[in-house]
Motif scaffolding. Sequence first.
Motif, PDB file in Angstrom:
ATOM      1  N   ILE A 102       0.490  -0.908   0.050  1.00 59.56           N
ATOM      2  CA  ILE A 102       0.171  -0.528   0.170  1.00 59.56           C
ATOM      3  C   ILE A 102       0.730   1.313  -0.163  1.00 59.56           C
ATOM      4  O   ILE A 102       0.515   1.844  -0.781  1.00 59.56           O
ATOM      5  CB  ILE A 102      -0.954   0.106   1.164  1.00 59.56           C
ATOM      6  N   GLY A 103       1.716   1.490   0.653  1.00 62.98           N
ATOM      7  CA  GLY A 103       2.675   2.270   0.950  1.00 62.98           C
ATOM      8  C   GLY A 103       3.675   2.972  -0.051  1.00 62.98           C
ATOM      9  O   GLY A 103       3.577   4.030  -1.264  1.00 62.98           O
ATOM     10  N   LEU A 104       4.079   1.633  -1.237  1.00 61.06           N
ATOM     11  CA  LEU A 104       4.679   1.790  -1.850  1.00 61.06           C
ATOM     12  C   LEU A 104       3.614   1.987  -3.561  1.00 61.06           C
ATOM     13  O   LEU A 104       4.296   2.976  -4.252  1.00 61.06           O
ATOM     14  CB  LEU A 104       5.660   0.890  -2.147  1.00 61.06           C
ATOM     15  N   LEU A 105       3.171   1.468  -3.344  1.00 56.41           N
ATOM     16  CA  LEU A 105       2.059   2.354  -4.164  1.00 56.41           C
ATOM     17  C   LEU A 105       1.538   3.454  -4.550  1.00 56.41           C
ATOM     18  O   LEU A 105       1.150   4.248  -5.200  1.00 56.41           O
ATOM     19  CB  LEU A 105       0.805   1.086  -4.493  1.00 56.41           C
ATOM     20  N   GLU A 106       2.006   4.223  -2.981  1.00 60.04           N
ATOM     21  CA  GLU A 106       0.732   5.203  -3.031  1.00 60.04           C
ATOM     22  C   GLU A 106       2.153   6.249  -3.641  1.00 60.04           C
ATOM     23  O   GLU A 106       1.670   7.733  -4.378  1.00 60.04           O
ATOM     24  CB  GLU A 106       0.441   5.714  -1.254  1.00 60.04           C
ATOM     25  N   GLN A 107       3.361   6.119  -3.425  1.00 59.09           N
ATOM     26  CA  GLN A 107       4.566   6.817  -3.742  1.00 59.09           C
ATOM     27  C   GLN A 107       4.442   6.681  -5.275  1.00 59.09           C
ATOM     28  O   GLN A 107       5.385   7.533  -5.751  1.00 59.09           O
ATOM     29  CB  GLN A 107       5.863   6.091  -3.031  1.00 59.09           C
ATOM     30  N   LEU A 108       3.630   5.760  -5.723  1.00 61.51           N
ATOM     31  CA  LEU A 108       4.434   5.832  -7.867  1.00 61.51           C
ATOM     32  C   LEU A 108       3.262   6.111  -8.870  1.00 61.51           C
ATOM     33  O   LEU A 108       3.743   6.845  -9.397  1.00 61.51           O
ATOM     34  CB  LEU A 108       4.044   4.479  -7.680  1.00 61.51           C
ATOM     35  N   GLU A 109       2.043   7.108  -7.920  1.00 57.82           N
ATOM     36  CA  GLU A 109       1.630   7.909  -8.203  1.00 57.82           C
ATOM     37  C   GLU A 109       2.388   9.332  -8.614  1.00 57.82           C
ATOM     38  O   GLU A 109       2.340  10.137  -7.104  1.00 57.82           O
ATOM     39  CB  GLU A 109       0.487   8.342  -7.743  1.00 57.82           C
ATOM     40  N   GLN A 110       2.538   9.821  -9.688  1.00 59.87           N
ATOM     41  CA  GLN A 110       3.405  10.894  -9.830  1.00 59.87           C
ATOM     42  C   GLN A 110       2.396  11.653 -11.449  1.00 59.87           C
ATOM     43  O   GLN A 110       1.431  10.985 -12.130  1.00 59.87           O
ATOM     44  CB  GLN A 110       4.795  11.067 -10.552  1.00 59.87           C
TER      45      GLN A 110
END
Length: 572
Positions: A102-110
């Motif tokens: 969940i944490g990594l996917l949240e940071q993927l969004e650019q």
Amino acid sequence: MALEHLSEVVQRCQALPDDSYTSEDHDVFTISGRSCIEEGNTAQVLSIVLDEKNQDIVRCMGWNLLPPLIQVMLKKEDKHLPQCVAIFNHLLETCRPKELLIGLLEQLEQDDPDAVAESLHLLLKPLQKVLLCLGSRKPSSLGMTLSSVLDQVAKLPLPHTKEQEEDDVFSLCRCCGDLTDFVGPFVDEARRNLLARKTGAAGGGAEDELQTELLKFCMKTLSYPLLRVHLKDPDTLPDSPLRTFATEILNTLGAIGESLPALVSQPLMNRKQVPGFLEEEVRYPKESLASLAHLVFVHHLAADSFPNVFSPVFCLRFNMEHVSELYEKSLVRQEDGSLPADLMEIRTFLAVPQNLVKVMTLCPRHDLRTKGLKVLKLSIDKFDTEAKYRFFQYMLKTSNHSGVEGYIIQNIKTQINVSLQPGKSNIWFEGVQLLPLLRKVFSLPDGPETDLLQYLDRMMESLNLLRFLLIRDKVTENQTGIWTELYKIEDTFLKPLRVGLNMSRAHYEKELHNTRETKPEAKVSVSVGDETLPKMTTESQIQALHSALHTFDMMESVLVRIEELMEAKDHV
């Protein structure tokens, strides 16, 4: 201050079991930990997360530190980068996979394309590592991850030239390579599962679900970027990253048990059914299958997987639908009225409507004939005004089919009607520019001897257009120029048509009289061109002759109305 708060909450939680941490503990750890990283106290945070006494705390709450760590790692030049990388790697080893995902996917969004490319390059390997640690939830989590990743890839510009692909100016090539490496272990696992099921070894629903998620990924990738990008052939670019990526996608389809010949050649409803999954048109989107056919038959990727027994005619038949789909999707992305007239100077562009006409008039499948008409209409909508004018001229000259010509004349009428509306005036469908087009419309291919039944669609639409013009465009305004051209139309179109109608009526009335004189049981033969049709009963022939005479009545009724409008003009 932030470091003090972090130390306090960690010290307090050391004495508690990991299921006793309060929401306040989580909030204080998250806020203070992130602040420490942002303020540069990364050495102290690293010491805390590596401390053996804090591993339960890190396992439960450490994933909340991902956002500032990833921001530092994306910047690369930060002096605290080594400590942040060490913290990040320890979190990957220690935290629970579900929360890390969940944490990594949240940071993927650019949003910025450059940031998208860097984010994907940084996070795909950590995401892969986390997913491989998941158990039964691996397939669904992989599907969610691939969907998020492809949404990000869609934000990257596409390279259009050889140089742009070679230099990877938009980083799409690197991202595609990273994506291939990312799915590799899951493809290998799906291949093993498939082999195990074929050999009767243990296997369950999870394996099927993994294949399903990889199939979704392949289908979505075929739609974007592979359908949108222009692949370079090996002679132009021997080492093409995008061509390599396309090859890997086709290899993945084979690895998960999908037959490429079956995907591009079998009717949709004959494809294998998978219980509990999606509707077939969702499982195998037409756009993706069209892209697959393009890769195989145009770029010759995976061509060795196709049986040599496939004849060219067979390949043409199952590719007709794919060609129509590709052309339609290309048009849909264009705004209405946006395609310029200079496209008409491109020979290959003009070949497309010619081929559409062949599909509409010669194809034995009704659904493809209907699709051909739909795509032709879409093409017309996308042309600007001048392009529409030139396209109509071209089609009237080349289509050689009464139904198609009738449809084009309908569209001419529509454009004239738009031009006559207040504020919509244009030079192409009124005045002197319109007259050459009208002269093509108001003509008889063979003069008075024209076969009016063969040209019925064209004749009726021409008469309806003329009637519309005489009613809609007043004599005193004459915006279309129809009233100054009317004497020519009368001499070259209306008078010959009147003669042709009288001749045709007399001929068919005589045929009707002769047919009624024959014996009721007799059968008569009818010839169309050089081909003799199966013999008809007398009753059937009488019905056909009555139908022809009714057609002439219908045509004459419109012609009479036009003559009345012309006479009314003379009294103005």
